[in-house]
Write a protein that holds these residues in place. Structure first.
Motif, PDB file in Angstrom:
ATOM      1  N   HIS A  41       0.843  -1.232   0.062  1.00 11.82           N
ATOM      2  CA  HIS A  41       0.103  -0.051   0.007  1.00 11.82           C
ATOM      3  C   HIS A  41       0.821   1.259   0.099  1.00 11.82           C
ATOM      4  O   HIS A  41       1.750   1.391   0.780  1.00 11.82           O
ATOM      5  N   PHE A 101      -3.171  -0.122  -3.516  1.00  9.95           N
ATOM      6  CA  PHE A 101      -3.257  -1.206  -2.813  1.00  9.95           C
ATOM      7  C   PHE A 101      -3.426  -2.176  -3.672  1.00  9.95           C
ATOM      8  O   PHE A 101      -4.274  -2.537  -4.469  1.00  9.95           O
ATOM      9  N   ASP A 125      -8.741  -4.682  -4.199  1.00 11.92           N
ATOM     10  CA  ASP A 125      -7.662  -3.866  -4.185  1.00 11.92           C
ATOM     11  C   ASP A 125      -7.830  -2.678  -4.985  1.00 11.92           C
ATOM     12  O   ASP A 125      -9.261  -2.623  -5.456  1.00 11.92           O
TER      13      ASP A 125
END
Length: 234
Positions: A41, A101, A125
């Motif tokens: 991330h 992410f 994600d």
């Protein structure tokens, strides 16, 4: 009967061999990715615009890492350039501030995705534009699933240049929404918004850093009831 017995003698060892081979095969790619490849991330700046990906996924953008939020194996460093692959076009441009992410294949992974981060949006994600701006609340819609504020943008403080009306959303979701909001925000209040922008709306949920908060309460004028009656009679 003799032929049947001979066939069984051949079949049983073959079945045993097949079972042994199946037990030694690697797990499916999805299970392998979940078991071995970490999630990262980070925030960064697009070094070039979005292009159609030649491999791995549908689109790709190059990003310079500015801030690392999660990196369990220490694969990222500030200033590092990372190729990020994803499935849905966003039209990113050079200089856009992005938050990512996704699954890291920076150290190891499938050859077609080597040295990259892959965003599986269907799996939770995400990749998106970071924005921060001030504006005036034009509408507030509160529902069981969350709240939406319609904000007229006045000044962009950070990120992608946006204008006009933008919906700012805080929703009840799984995983839980991480952003915050001022529950007393009302019509005509001046607000500051920090979140992830896409398709005319801002999502507050991806990060605890995201918010909508009052910076300039609306000024309301109230006339006495007697005066209102006099105005009505006139």
């Amino acid at each position: 009967m003799k032929t049947h017995t001979t066939g069984l003698k051949i079949l049983v060892p073959l079945l045993a061999l097949g079972l042994l081979v199946a037990m030694t095969l690697p797990p499916p790619f999805g299970a392998l990715a979940e078991a071995q490849f970490p999630k990262v991330h980070f925030r960064g700046t697009a070094t070039a615009g979005e292009v159609i990906a030649p491999r791995c996924s549908n689109y790709v953008v190059g990003i310079r890492v500015d801030e690392i939020l999660q990196d369990p194996q220490g694969e990222l460093s500030p200033g590092q350039k990372v190729a990020v692959y994803y499935q849905t076009t966003h039209g990113f441009r050079s200089g856009d501030l992005l938050e990512v992410f996704g699954t890291s294949y920076l150290t190891e992974g499938p050859p077609e995705c080597a040295d990259s981060v892959v965003v599986e949006e269907a799996e939770g994600d995400y990749i998106g534009l970071m924005v921060k701006f001030t504006g005036t609340v034009l509408a507030v819609a509160q529902r069981i699933g969350g709240t939406t504020w319609t904000v007229e943008v006045e000044e962009v403080l950070l990120g992608h240049p946006i204008s006009g009306q933008v919906d700012v959303q805080w929703i009840i979701a799984v995983p839980p929404c991480q952003g915050s909001y001022d529950p007393d925000i009302g019509l005509c209040d001046g607000v500051e918004v920090h979140g992830m922008y896409a398709d005319g709306s801002v999502d507050l949920c991806p990060s605890a850093d995201y918010y909508i908060r009052t910076v300039r309460p609306a000024v309301h004028f109230y006339l006495p009831i007697v005066l209102l009656g006099q105005i009505a009679e006139e």
